[in-house]
Motif scaffolding. Structure first.
Motif, mmCIF file in Angstrom:
data_model
loop_
_atom_site.group_PDB
_atom_site.id
_atom_site.type_symbol
_atom_site.label_atom_id
_atom_site.label_comp_id
_atom_site.label_asym_id
_atom_site.label_seq_id
_atom_site.Cartn_x
_atom_site.Cartn_y
_atom_site.Cartn_z
ATOM 1 N N THR A 144 0.868 -1.117 -0.054
ATOM 2 C CA THR A 144 -0.063 0.026 0.091
ATOM 3 C C THR A 144 0.811 1.308 0.105
ATOM 4 O O THR A 144 1.486 1.556 0.896
ATOM 5 C CB THR A 144 -1.053 0.142 1.233
ATOM 6 N N PRO A 145 0.676 2.119 -0.967
ATOM 7 C CA PRO A 145 1.420 3.409 -1.016
ATOM 8 C C PRO A 145 0.801 4.403 -0.001
ATOM 9 O O PRO A 145 0.013 4.072 0.546
ATOM 10 C CB PRO A 145 1.220 3.827 -2.461
ATOM 11 N N VAL A 146 1.877 5.378 0.177
ATOM 12 C CA VAL A 146 1.424 6.378 1.198
ATOM 13 C C VAL A 146 0.250 7.263 0.500
ATOM 14 O O VAL A 146 0.381 7.503 -0.601
ATOM 15 C CB VAL A 146 2.589 7.423 1.578
ATOM 16 N N ASN A 147 -0.561 7.425 1.500
ATOM 17 C CA ASN A 147 -1.861 8.353 0.904
ATOM 18 C C ASN A 147 -1.448 9.749 0.407
ATOM 19 O O ASN A 147 -0.655 10.373 0.996
ATOM 20 C CB ASN A 147 -2.735 8.474 1.920
ATOM 21 N N GLY A 148 -2.031 9.989 -0.919
ATOM 22 C CA GLY A 148 -1.719 11.439 -1.493
ATOM 23 C C GLY A 148 -2.493 12.419 -0.938
ATOM 24 O O GLY A 148 -3.119 12.157 -0.040
ATOM 25 N N ASP A 149 -2.394 13.700 -1.425
ATOM 26 C CA ASP A 149 -2.942 14.796 -0.859
ATOM 27 C C ASP A 149 -4.035 14.960 -1.932
ATOM 28 O O ASP A 149 -4.713 16.079 -1.576
ATOM 29 C CB ASP A 149 -1.903 15.865 -0.810
ATOM 30 N N ASN A 150 -4.802 14.180 -2.466
ATOM 31 C CA ASN A 150 -5.540 14.309 -3.252
ATOM 32 C C ASN A 150 -7.157 14.566 -2.641
ATOM 33 O O ASN A 150 -7.079 13.756 -1.630
ATOM 34 C CB ASN A 150 -5.918 12.972 -4.366
ATOM 35 N N ARG A 151 -7.508 15.638 -3.197
ATOM 36 C CA ARG A 151 -8.983 15.668 -2.387
ATOM 37 C C ARG A 151 -9.888 14.822 -3.080
ATOM 38 O O ARG A 151 -10.090 14.535 -4.121
ATOM 39 C CB ARG A 151 -9.418 17.050 -2.713
ATOM 40 N N ALA A 152 -10.786 14.247 -1.920
ATOM 41 C CA ALA A 152 -11.781 13.111 -2.394
ATOM 42 C C ALA A 152 -12.749 13.833 -3.504
ATOM 43 O O ALA A 152 -13.381 14.960 -3.451
ATOM 44 C CB ALA A 152 -12.629 12.762 -1.159
#
Length: 289
Positions: free
Chosen positions: A261-269
């Motif tokens: 699992t990659p680190v969660n990005g800063d993309n807005r849901a």
């Protein structure tokens, strides 16, 4: 009753998840994301383990596998762990990023590709395509579920597997994932269940048997105004034991683990409407490698 309840897969939980309806869909172990070590003050240094409850491990393919693994593993299948033959002479890091593969298969069993080559590439293609089919929304309908199981599995395990899954996809399970008790989608909402293979790897191949790992990301949930089960994403790796049957690769048994699992990005849901439009507007893939 959920797939996990039917086959006692919730026994792997470490407690504290019994009140979470999504806990019946798998993801019973914590996902550990490790970053490079660094100075204590470095914000990019290794982060602590995240609680598994925050990950909400919900994917259509998990829904299938929680039930299917229990059956298929009881039924046996090839346990060959031999090293894959014909290893590439290219550097280890070059294969996943380079364009690879021969002409795609031309046959189809319903909507699922068929006629894969009897080699490592063919086994990887079959495993990736089967992961897509088994993680699709079609698994939540009894008729299409039957067709998917018959198209992807060794005929020797199909009958018992179908019975097992028909029992697992119960009214209470459908309710747990936000669907109507008959498996249909509530009015005004869009049900999303999609598995996307990120990469494949042959970990064993000998004669008529192959073991292929498929690293995947998945989406599942309801999109639309008032949805109580929003679309979430997860990462997992499926290990498929394949058997050469009737001139094609078929699944004899499967297992699954969380991650990588990659680190969660800063993309807005995105909004529920955007998610619904995306799943309607972007078609899935039916061929890999």
């Amino acid at each position: 009753m959920s797939p996990g309840d039917e086959h006692d897969y919730r026994g792997r939980d470490q407690g504290g998840r019994g009140d979470d309806p999504y806990s019946t869909l798998g993801g019973t172990r914590q996902t550990r994301t490790r970053l490079p070590d660094g100075d204590p003050g470095d914000p990019h240094a290794r982060r602590p383990v995240r609680n598994s409850r925050s990950l909400v491990m919900v994917t259509g393919v998990v829904v299938l596998l929680v039930a299917a693994i229990a059956f298929a593993n009881r039924g046996g299948g090839s346990d060959d762990d031999a090293s894959p033959g014909g290893k590439s002479s290219r550097a280890a890091g070059s294969a996943p990023t380079a364009a690879t593969g021969t002409k795609p298969v031309e046959g189809k069993n319903g909507t699922i590709p068929s006629g894969f080559a009897r080699d490592e590439q063919g086994a990887q293609s079959a495993a990736a395509n089967y992961a897509v089919a088994l993680g699709s929304a079609g698994m939540f309908n009894s008729d299409t579920r039957r067709d998917i199981i018959e198209a992807t599995h060794d005929p020797a395990v199909v009958s018992q597997l179908r019975a097992s899954l028909d029992a697992a996809y119960s009214p209470s399970f459908y309710a747990n994932v936000g669907l109507n008790k008959d498996g249909t989608t509530p009015t005004g909402l869009t049900f999303i269940s999609r598995t996307v293979p990120v990469g494949t790897k042959v970990v064993g191949m000998s004669g008529d048997a192959a073991t292929v790992e498929v690293w995947c990301t998945g989406l599942v949930g309801l999109a639309g105004e008032g949805a109580t089960k929003p679309v979430t994403g997860t990462w997992f790796t499926i290990s498929q034991k394949l058997k050469w049957v009737a001139e094609d690769w078929k699944i004899s048994s499967s297992s699954q683990t969380e991650g990588p699992t990659p680190v969660n990005g800063d993309n807005r849901a995105s909004t529920a409407d955007d998610m619904a439009a995306a799943v309607d507007g972007y078609g899935g893939f039916t061929y890999a490698r």
